[in-house]
Design a protein around this motif. Structure first.
Motif, mmCIF file in Angstrom:
data_model
loop_
_atom_site.group_PDB
_atom_site.id
_atom_site.type_symbol
_atom_site.label_atom_id
_atom_site.label_comp_id
_atom_site.label_asym_id
_atom_site.label_seq_id
_atom_site.Cartn_x
_atom_site.Cartn_y
_atom_site.Cartn_z
ATOM 1 N N THR A 1 -94.666 59.491 41.282
ATOM 2 C CA THR A 1 -93.576 59.225 40.593
ATOM 3 C C THR A 1 -94.073 58.695 39.209
ATOM 4 O O THR A 1 -95.314 58.681 39.237
ATOM 5 N N ASP A 2 -93.547 59.526 38.361
ATOM 6 C CA ASP A 2 -94.340 59.018 36.908
ATOM 7 C C ASP A 2 -94.179 58.229 36.461
ATOM 8 O O ASP A 2 -93.223 57.861 35.664
ATOM 9 N N ILE A 3 -95.055 57.051 36.217
ATOM 10 C CA ILE A 3 -95.324 55.813 36.056
ATOM 11 C C ILE A 3 -96.305 55.789 34.832
ATOM 12 O O ILE A 3 -97.036 54.900 34.639
ATOM 13 N N SER A 4 -96.220 57.310 34.047
ATOM 14 C CA SER A 4 -97.404 57.129 32.979
ATOM 15 C C SER A 4 -97.082 56.011 31.708
ATOM 16 O O SER A 4 -95.536 55.636 31.736
ATOM 17 N N TRP A 5 -98.100 55.185 31.124
ATOM 18 C CA TRP A 5 -97.885 54.443 30.293
ATOM 19 C C TRP A 5 -98.179 54.710 28.887
ATOM 20 O O TRP A 5 -98.255 54.163 28.490
ATOM 21 N N ASP A 6 -98.955 55.791 28.120
ATOM 22 C CA ASP A 6 -99.829 56.234 27.095
ATOM 23 C C ASP A 6 -99.898 57.759 27.143
ATOM 24 O O ASP A 6 -99.987 58.423 28.340
ATOM 25 N N ASP A 7 -100.383 58.302 26.684
ATOM 26 C CA ASP A 7 -100.836 59.426 25.633
ATOM 27 C C ASP A 7 -101.223 59.910 27.170
ATOM 28 O O ASP A 7 -101.290 60.980 28.034
ATOM 29 N N ALA A 8 -103.077 58.813 27.412
ATOM 30 C CA ALA A 8 -103.719 59.944 28.138
ATOM 31 C C ALA A 8 -103.186 60.026 30.115
ATOM 32 O O ALA A 8 -103.605 60.876 31.101
ATOM 33 N N SER A 9 -102.698 58.941 30.612
ATOM 34 C CA SER A 9 -101.912 58.377 31.414
ATOM 35 C C SER A 9 -100.904 60.095 31.643
ATOM 36 O O SER A 9 -100.712 60.664 32.381
ATOM 37 N N ARG A 10 -99.992 60.118 30.094
ATOM 38 C CA ARG A 10 -98.932 61.371 31.196
ATOM 39 C C ARG A 10 -99.574 63.159 30.479
ATOM 40 O O ARG A 10 -99.112 63.266 31.650
ATOM 41 N N ALA A 11 -100.837 62.903 30.437
ATOM 42 C CA ALA A 11 -101.446 63.661 30.701
ATOM 43 C C ALA A 11 -102.242 64.431 31.835
ATOM 44 O O ALA A 11 -102.094 65.563 32.025
#
Length: 479
Positions: free
Chosen positions: A199-209
């Protein structure tokens, strides 16, 4: 178990009258009273309440304010005579019934029965709703199994199949996020999870990358000091409804959303740990009932994953066999070209005594039929044909004593490799001379070469005669 009734009434005299009407040993009811909306909300939060009777007007609000705080309990509204229209409106907003408080208090006589009827209707309704919800959940589970089977049968890549599985598991468990992956076992290492769906639970640019990289290439979990690692190592379902204080948890990356609950579900098939599902943050946490409910889906996925792995192994074996077959065909073709291009006749006799390999020159020199050698006959049968044709007459040895003894022997029992000379010369019925060489093989059988040495022997004979004439002339001249 006694029925807990919450009476919400600000007027003490009315509350006392209702209490006297409901306190009956035969009813086994437990009565709680609140005078205000605030008191009622506190009791609804901290006590187990089965049914609620609330006055329309209270000091700090109305029955509607209490209704908003209910947690599914049936509620009756008490109104005065002449306020029946307000009661009807309240029922349209969700109250199950109403009580009209007459001045003589006759409503108190039927109040217990009215509450019992409302409670019974509510219980039946909740039971029906629960049954419908369970039926819908079971139906969704069967759909998930069918979907998984369809994807695996269609040979969908692991990412596609596991993304569909994760979607269904999140719905079935009412979880906020999760992961699904295959379990890999490397020699000398413990099990590790290769994630194919997350699941996409990214919270900032680094986690999204990081998520984009994982979605494209996959992530590997191999740390045993985490909740996922603990489930992988044990191979057993893991439930943690307080991950923050769970000693098996390894903490979260900075900025990661809080983890309030986690359930890890290893998937087994044929005694092997083949995959794993992890879900998190279900409201209220997880129980063993969730594990049992999902087991049919997990079993199906395990069997399908084993079938997928077997199919991959089968294709790999077929690919290796095809490559080996192609290499063998190439080598056979080269061997055939080599055998066809040499001037010698060549034959290979296996340990069982059959002529398995030969070239055309072998057939030509020995004048043997192609159809006989095509079926890989026993050497004994080839020898018998030559005996019947007279190929081994007494004068075929070309003056070679070894050959004469060998060719004069009895071949009726078949030719024995141990009795075969390594080299001899024989003459064919066509008058050609053949040099026959035999090499015995370690594993049994032999290889033979047949070389036409007619011209060579003729040249040798001519040379011998020339030398004899020269010697004669030399002797005559000296005389």
């Amino acid at each position: 178990m006694p029925v807990s009734v919450l009476l919400i009434e600000g007027r003490d005299d009315h509350a006392q009258a209702v209490t006297q009407a409901l306190v009956d040993p035969w009813l086994d009811w437990h009565l709680l009273r609140a005078s205000t909306v605030e008191q009622a909300q506190a009791l609804l939060t901290g006590e187990h309440i089965d049914i609620v009777l609330v006055a329309r007007c209270l000091q700090d609000g109305s029955a509607y304010d209490v209704f908003a705080s209910l947690q599914g309990q049936p509620a009756l509204i008490a109104v005065s005579e002449g306020e029946e229209a307000d009661a009807a409106l309240a029922m349209r907003h969700g109250f199950v019934d109403f009580v009209v408080e007459d001045a003589q208090g006759r409503y108190l006589l039927s109040l217990p029965a009215q509450l019992e009827a409302a409670l019974e209707r509510s219980t039946e309704k909740r039971a029906r709703q629960q049954a419908e919800a369970m039926l819908a959940r079971q139906h969704r589970l069967l759909q998930a199994i069918a979907s998984a089977q369809g994807l695996f049968i269609a040979s969908a890549p692991p990412r596609t199949a596991f993304e569909a599985l994760l979607k269904e598991v999140l719905v079935l468990t009412q979880s906020a996020f999760g992961i699904v992956g295959q379990v890999e076992n490397l020699p000398g290492h413990g099990p590790r999870l290769r994630v194919h769906a997350i699941t996409d639970i990214s919270w900032d640019d680094a986690s999204r990358a990081r998520y984009a990289q994982v979605a494209e290439q996959g992530m590997v979990f191999d740390n045993p000091r985490t909740l996922i690692g603990a489930a992988l190592v044990s191979g057993e379902p893991l439930i943690s409804n307080h991950p923050a204080s769970d000693p098996r948890a390894g903490g979260l990356p900075p900025g990661h959303p809080p983890l309030t609950a986690f359930m890890g579900l290893p998937i087994h098939a044929a005694g092997q740990l083949v995959a794993m599902v992890g879900v998190g943050n279900r409201a209220g946490g997880y129980t063993s009932a969730d594990v049992h409910f999902l087991q049919p889906l997990l079993n199906s996925v395990g069997q399908l994953e084993m079938a997928r792995r077997a199919e991959i192994e089968r294709k790999e074996v077929e690919s290796r066999l095809a490559q080996t077959r192609a290499e063998l065909e190439e080598k056979t073709h080269v061997l055939e070209l080599t055998l066809a291009s040499v001037a010698q006749g060549i034959s290979y006799v296996d340990s069982g005594g059959r002529v398995c390999i030969h070239n055309q020159r072998y057939l030509d020199l020995l004048d043997l039929p192609q159809d006989l050698l095509a079926r890989k006959p026993p050497m004994q049968e080839v020898v018998r044909l030559q005996i019947e044709r007279g190929d081994f007459a007494r004068d075929v040895a070309a003056g070679d004593a070894t050959a004469q003894a060998y060719l004069s022997s009895d071949f009726t029992a078949g030719e024995s490799p141990q009795n075969t000379p390594q080299l001899y010369v024989r003459r064919t019925t066509a008058g050609r001379y053949l040099e026959v060489r035999t090499r015995l093989l370690d594993g049994g059988g032999m290889v033979r070469t047949f070389t036409d040495v007619t011209d060579y022997l003729a040249a040798q004979e001519a040379l011998r005669q020339s030398e004899a004439r020269w010697r004669s002339l030399t002797q005559l001249s000296s005389d």
